[in-house]
Design a protein around this motif. Structure first.
Motif, PDB file in Angstrom:
ATOM      1  N   VAL A   1     -11.571  -2.742   3.578  1.00 44.22           N
ATOM      2  CA  VAL A   1     -11.966  -2.688   2.157  1.00 44.22           C
ATOM      3  C   VAL A   1     -11.533  -3.965   1.458  1.00 44.22           C
ATOM      4  O   VAL A   1     -12.280  -4.555   0.650  1.00 44.22           O
ATOM      5  CB  VAL A   1     -11.347  -1.447   1.481  1.00 44.22           C
ATOM      6  CG1 VAL A   1     -11.572  -1.488  -0.016  1.00 44.22           C
ATOM      7  CG2 VAL A   1     -11.940  -0.172   2.071  1.00 44.22           C
TER       8      VAL A   1
ATOM      9  N   ASN B   1      -9.911   0.197  -5.839  1.00 43.50           N
ATOM     10  CA  ASN B   1      -9.513   1.448  -5.190  1.00 43.50           C
ATOM     11  C   ASN B   1      -9.282   2.560  -6.215  1.00 43.50           C
ATOM     12  O   ASN B   1      -9.608   3.725  -5.981  1.00 43.50           O
ATOM     13  CB  ASN B   1      -8.236   1.234  -4.366  1.00 43.50           C
ATOM     14  CG  ASN B   1      -8.551   1.081  -2.892  1.00 43.50           C
ATOM     15  OD1 ASN B   1      -9.687   1.262  -2.464  1.00 43.50           O
ATOM     16  ND2 ASN B   1      -7.543   0.755  -2.105  1.00 43.50           N
TER      17      ASN B   1
ATOM     18  N   SER C   1      -8.235   7.160   0.604  1.00 42.98           N
ATOM     19  CA  SER C   1      -7.254   6.146   0.228  1.00 42.98           C
ATOM     20  C   SER C   1      -5.879   6.436   0.805  1.00 42.98           C
ATOM     21  O   SER C   1      -4.988   5.595   0.730  1.00 42.98           O
ATOM     22  CB  SER C   1      -7.164   6.047  -1.300  1.00 42.98           C
ATOM     23  OG  SER C   1      -6.684   7.274  -1.843  1.00 42.98           O
TER      24      SER C   1
ATOM     25  N   TYR D   1      -8.489  -5.640  -5.772  1.00 41.08           N
ATOM     26  CA  TYR D   1      -8.380  -4.586  -4.765  1.00 41.08           C
ATOM     27  C   TYR D   1      -7.760  -3.328  -5.366  1.00 41.08           C
ATOM     28  O   TYR D   1      -8.237  -2.210  -5.134  1.00 41.08           O
ATOM     29  CB  TYR D   1      -7.534  -5.080  -3.590  1.00 41.08           C
ATOM     30  CG  TYR D   1      -7.117  -3.986  -2.650  1.00 41.08           C
ATOM     31  CD1 TYR D   1      -8.021  -3.426  -1.749  1.00 41.08           C
ATOM     32  CD2 TYR D   1      -5.820  -3.483  -2.671  1.00 41.08           C
ATOM     33  CE1 TYR D   1      -7.643  -2.401  -0.900  1.00 41.08           C
ATOM     34  CE2 TYR D   1      -5.429  -2.466  -1.823  1.00 41.08           C
ATOM     35  CZ  TYR D   1      -6.345  -1.930  -0.945  1.00 41.08           C
ATOM     36  OH  TYR D   1      -5.967  -0.906  -0.099  1.00 41.08           O
TER      37      TYR D   1
ATOM     38  N   ASN E   1      -3.283   3.131  -5.703  1.00 41.80           N
ATOM     39  CA  ASN E   1      -2.671   3.409  -4.397  1.00 41.80           C
ATOM     40  C   ASN E   1      -1.987   2.170  -3.838  1.00 41.80           C
ATOM     41  O   ASN E   1      -1.639   2.131  -2.653  1.00 41.80           O
ATOM     42  CB  ASN E   1      -3.732   3.881  -3.398  1.00 41.80           C
ATOM     43  CG  ASN E   1      -4.719   2.787  -3.044  1.00 41.80           C
ATOM     44  OD1 ASN E   1      -4.941   1.887  -3.842  1.00 41.80           O
ATOM     45  ND2 ASN E   1      -5.307   2.870  -1.856  1.00 41.80           N
TER      46      ASN E   1
ATOM     47  N   ILE F   1      -3.061   6.855   3.670  1.00 41.03           N
ATOM     48  CA  ILE F   1      -2.802   6.154   4.934  1.00 41.03           C
ATOM     49  C   ILE F   1      -1.945   7.044   5.813  1.00 41.03           C
ATOM     50  O   ILE F   1      -0.756   7.248   5.537  1.00 41.03           O
ATOM     51  CB  ILE F   1      -2.109   4.804   4.669  1.00 41.03           C
ATOM     52  CG1 ILE F   1      -2.999   3.941   3.777  1.00 41.03           C
ATOM     53  CG2 ILE F   1      -1.810   4.087   5.973  1.00 41.03           C
ATOM     54  CD1 ILE F   1      -2.356   2.638   3.367  1.00 41.03           C
TER      55      ILE F   1
ATOM     56  N   THR G   1      -8.727   0.585   7.871  1.00 40.03           N
ATOM     57  CA  THR G   1      -9.814   0.848   6.916  1.00 40.03           C
ATOM     58  C   THR G   1      -9.523   0.181   5.575  1.00 40.03           C
ATOM     59  O   THR G   1     -10.409  -0.441   4.964  1.00 40.03           O
ATOM     60  CB  THR G   1     -10.005   2.351   6.731  1.00 40.03           C
ATOM     61  OG1 THR G   1     -10.316   2.950   7.996  1.00 40.03           O
ATOM     62  CG2 THR G   1     -11.118   2.658   5.754  1.00 40.03           C
ATOM     63  N   GLN G   2      -8.305   0.283   5.089  1.00 47.79           N
ATOM     64  CA  GLN G   2      -7.941  -0.347   3.826  1.00 47.79           C
ATOM     65  C   GLN G   2      -8.018  -1.870   3.913  1.00 47.79           C
ATOM     66  O   GLN G   2      -8.424  -2.546   2.963  1.00 47.79           O
ATOM     67  CB  GLN G   2      -6.531   0.082   3.416  1.00 47.79           C
ATOM     68  CG  GLN G   2      -6.420   1.535   2.999  1.00 47.79           C
ATOM     69  CD  GLN G   2      -7.316   1.857   1.806  1.00 47.79           C
ATOM     70  OE1 GLN G   2      -7.352   1.142   0.822  1.00 47.79           O
ATOM     71  NE2 GLN G   2      -8.081   2.939   1.930  1.00 47.79           N
TER      72      GLN G   2
ATOM     73  N   ASP H   1      -6.378   4.387   9.381  1.00 46.17           N
ATOM     74  CA  ASP H   1      -6.458   4.382   7.920  1.00 46.17           C
ATOM     75  C   ASP H   1      -6.045   3.026   7.358  1.00 46.17           C
ATOM     76  O   ASP H   1      -6.663   2.506   6.412  1.00 46.17           O
ATOM     77  CB  ASP H   1      -5.560   5.478   7.332  1.00 46.17           C
ATOM     78  CG  ASP H   1      -6.037   6.869   7.733  1.00 46.17           C
ATOM     79  OD1 ASP H   1      -7.237   7.014   8.030  1.00 46.17           O
ATOM     80  OD2 ASP H   1      -5.216   7.795   7.771  1.00 46.17           O
TER      81      ASP H   1
ATOM     82  N   LEU I   1       0.842  -1.190   0.000  1.00 46.67           N
ATOM     83  CA  LEU I   1       0.000   0.000   0.000  1.00 46.67           C
ATOM     84  C   LEU I   1       0.875   1.236   0.000  1.00 46.67           C
ATOM     85  O   LEU I   1       1.898   1.287   0.690  1.00 46.67           O
ATOM     86  CB  LEU I   1      -0.920   0.010   1.232  1.00 46.67           C
ATOM     87  CG  LEU I   1      -1.836  -1.203   1.428  1.00 46.67           C
ATOM     88  CD1 LEU I   1      -2.703  -0.991   2.667  1.00 46.67           C
ATOM     89  CD2 LEU I   1      -2.715  -1.416   0.211  1.00 46.67           C
TER      90      LEU I   1
END
Length: 769
Positions: free
Chosen positions: A132, A216, A118, A212, A440, A120, A128-129, A125, A101
């Protein structure tokens, strides 16, 4: 007195009566391991009242030893189950792809949206990713990527699998077998997927990683387009707002003549400062004259001389007259020594003094009038200055009010203009960055099919270890549960911690003997351990004056068949063997057992003496053993309570006290009948017999509480009928078996020597014959 015992209170740890009695310093047989004689946990001995007993390691060992089969069975079932599961489970292979990431979007213009979801910036954060990554949207996207041959091979192993709603769907399978594993202290995430086919596992893991990244990127582009449109709408609205504020500001300046507002405020401020100085000066002058005038009025009311006031006496006219009067008085005083009062010289001096005093009075009055006039003038000046200052302040306040509204409108206009410029700048930047959006994240390592001989499941070593330790844990837990539910008395902790009685002794079970032989075990010495136990109980009871001097001792129990008569008969024999004149009295008028256990006739006894008046000596069975007499019941009574509460019974017991050193009364159990309670006022103490692993703790506690309430000393409890496998445990806690065996071996050796000596003496006699 019966109240000499210090009774322990309920033990909060055990839920019953804790504490115990404070008996002496210990006894040679080693009692006291759990608060018995010799110092222990809340029982007989030094420090016995400081706290309730605690379970020791041996208590838990006993718990395990008694229920070891629960552990064995539970271990066998669980360990066997783990073996069957391990070697019958389908092999599963796991492939892992690694995704990195980015902390911020790799945009050529840099981060354009500080609140971009998006990006971090913290652990929240990153989580959260990860969420997702685990979302259903990603799973649905991967499911749509499964096409043709890949989809068929993906679903092949699950053709017969069912869920609650029917056959398993690809989405359910993907959700169940996918794992998202973040790498600690990094922005790397491993995407693991498990499948019976290694190549399918690797392909699906790569699909998850790519989905993924694409998902994103799509979200970022859509969010940027929406942001641009929102910014355009807000910029148009902001422009209208700026124009509206500019118009309001112009109208306000025109209405309030605020073109030269700053100059008006400066002039008003300078005038206000000058007026304030004038007011302050007049105030000081007014305060000074007011003080002087108040002093003048005070002196006049009190009839005092105004010349005493410094501001009056310092007036030139008053000061010169005061000096003149003082000189005249001095002159009169010196002339009075040479002349009489009516001498012309004296008359002239007196007249001069009177004229000066009249002039002084006029001068003082003039000075006071001047001060009054100056005071009135100062007051008027102060009031006028205050009025002008208030008017100027009001004028300045009005200007300030105008300034406040003006500044408010001006600040709003400046803020709205700045905001409008920021919106325009942000909109321009966002428009430029939409086409420059980059993913990202990136795939660092793609997933590769694992080797056929390296499945991720089943893990043989882990499964067998889990079965091994799980079986032990379940077995141990089962033992604890069963022990917790088992409410029977079976340890010293139960007696001392829960019931609240000190442990006097532990009597092991005598095997392969009938009831009659057991009742005479001490006399026949059939079991040396039992004999030593009763000797220890006898010795322990001699450590305290209360039990040492007790002549009448009642033995009772909770329920029938706890060995109460066995304890009573052997304890009586123990007292008799120690040279004390003892009587064993059977007070169980419902189910008498003493005569039968000692193989005595029960035709005459206690009932004949009480009900028929037969002489006491005729019903006593004397010298059953040396120093031991027995008083049987003489049958069963239809109304035992009336017999035991009768005056004849009390008189009989009083007579027996004078004849015997010890009277052991065998009474019925407490939980069955109340006969034993009727005997409590007539005895010196109670011995409580508890059969091992028979009586429930709650029942024993309830019955012992009845003994406490009678205020009759309870010397302690005797745990009876311990099984052979557990007697060693109790001997190790209550009697040091090493020394006990030593004395038993010494007795056996002594007997062997006597037998050898007899044999040696017999041999010469045989040879002579």
């Amino acid at each position: 007195m019966k109240n000499d015992y210090v009774r322990g209170g309920p033990d909060p740890n055990a839920g019953g009566y804790g504490g115990g009695y404070g008996y002496g310093a210990g006894y040679g047989y080693g009692y006291g391991g759990y608060g018995g004689y010799g110092g222990g946990y809340g029982g007989y001995g030094a420090g016995g009242g400081n706290g309730g007993p605690q379970r020791s390691f041996k208590d838990y060992f006993l718990m395990f030893r008694e229920r070891i089969w629960y552990l064995i069975v539970a271990f066998f079932i669980i360990f066997s189950g783990s073996i069957l599961y391990t070697f019958n489970k389908t092999k599963i292979y796991t492939a892992v792809a690694q995704v990195q990431l980015y902390r911020e979007d790799p945009n050529a213009l840099g981060p354009t949206n500080e609140m971009d979801p998006s990006q971090i910036r913290s652990a929240e954060d990153l989580n959260t990713q990860i969420s997702v990554f685990e979302s259903g949207s990603i799973i649905q996207g991967v499911e749509q990527r499964l096409q043709d041959d890949l989809r068929a091979r993906f679903m092949a192993p699950y053709a017969d699998a069912l869920s609650l709603s029917g056959p398993l769907t690809p989405t359910e399978i993907l959700a169940k077998n996918r794992k998202i594993i973040p790498r600690r202290m990094s922005l790397m995430i491993n995407v693991a997927y498990s499948h019976p086919y290694p190549d399918v596992a690797a392909e699906v893991a790569n699909l998850f990683a790519q989905e993924y990244i694409d998902y994103n990127l799509k979200l970022n582009i859509d969010a940027s387009m929406k942001d641009v449109e929102d910014l355009r709408i807000r910029a148009d609205q902001q422009e209208d707002r700026v124009e509206e504020l500019e118009l309001k500001l112009a109208e306000y300046r025109e209405q309030n003549n605020a073109v030269s507002l700053d100059r008006q405020e400066d002039i008003a401020g300078a005038q206000l400062a000058h007026l304030n100085e004038i007011k302050l000066s007049n105030k000081n002058r007014y305060d000074e004259l007011e003080t002087k005038w108040n002093l003048i009025e005070t002196y006049r009311r009190e009839g005092r001389d105004l010349s005493e006031l410094s501001f009056i006496s310092e007036q030139p006219r008053v000061s010169s007259l005061l000096e003149k009067i003082s000189g005249a008085r001095i002159s009169i005083s010196s002339l009075s020594k040479r002349y009489r009062e009516k001498h012309p010289v004296m008359v002239q001096q007196i007249q001069t003094l009177q004229e000066a005093e009249q002039e002084l009075e006029i001068a003082i009055k003039n000075s006071a009038d001047k001060i009054q006039a100056a005071y009135a003038e100062a007051k008027t000046n102060f009031e006028m200055a205050s009025q002008r200052l208030a008017e100027k302040e009001q004028e300045l306040i009005e200007l300030s009010k105008v300034r406040v509204r003006y500044n408010s409108l001006l600040r709003d206009l400046e803020v709205q203009q700045s905001f409008f410029q920021a919106l325009n700048s942000r909109m321009t930047t966002e428009r430029a960055s939409v086409n420059l959006k980059n993913p990202n994240a990136r795939i660092v390592d793609r997933a590769f099919p694992p080797a056929e001989d390296n499945p991720s499941s089943p893990n043989v070593v882990m499964n067998l270890a889990a079965g091994f330790f799980g079986g032990i844990a379940v077995g141990v837990g089962l033992i604890f549960v069963v022990a917790f539910l088992d409410d029977r008395v079976k340890s010293a902790f139960d007696i001392e911690g829960t019931i609240g009685l000190p442990m006097l002794g532990v009597v092991p079970r005598i095997k392969k003997l009938d009831t009659n032989t057991k009742a005479q075990a001490v006399a026949s010495n059939v079991d040396r351990h039992v004999t030593e136990t009763f000797r220890s109980i006898h010795s322990a009871m001699r450590l305290n004056d209360e039990s040492k001097n007790a002549r009448v001792i009642l033995t009772t129990s909770t329920v029938p068949s706890e060995g109460k008569s066995f304890i009573s008969s052997n304890l009586s024999l123990t007292f008799a063997n120690h040279g004390e004149k003892a009587l064993l009295l059977d007070a169980d008028l419902r189910l008498p057992n003493v005569a039968n256990s000692l193989q005595l006739e029960n035709d005459y006894g206690l009932l004949d003496h009480i009900e028929k008046g037969v002489d006491l000596d005729e019903v006593l069975i004397k010298e059953v053993y040396p120093n031991l007499d027995v008083l049987p019941t003489g049958g069963k009574s239809k109304n035992p309570t009336q017999v035991l509460n009768s005056a004849k019974f009390e008189a009989m017991l009083a007579e027996l006290r004078d004849r015997y050193d010890r009277i052991i009364i065998d009474s019925p159990p407490l939980a069955a009948v109340s006969d034993a309670l009727n005997l409590l006022p007539l005895v010196d103490g109670v011995l409580y017999v508890i059969k091992f692993n028979t009586v429930k703790r709650k029942t024993a506690v309830a019955n012992v509480r009845r003994l406490w309430e009678s205020d009759t000393p309870v010397f302690g409890a005797i745990l009876n009928n311990i099984s052979g496998s557990l007697s060693t445990y109790y001997y190790s806690s209550y009697t040091d078996k090493t020394y006990q065996n030593y004395y038993i071996q010494q007795e056996e050796a002594l007997e062997d020597e006597i037998e050898d000596e007899v044999a040696n003496k017999a041999e010469p006699a045989e040879s002579k014959s």
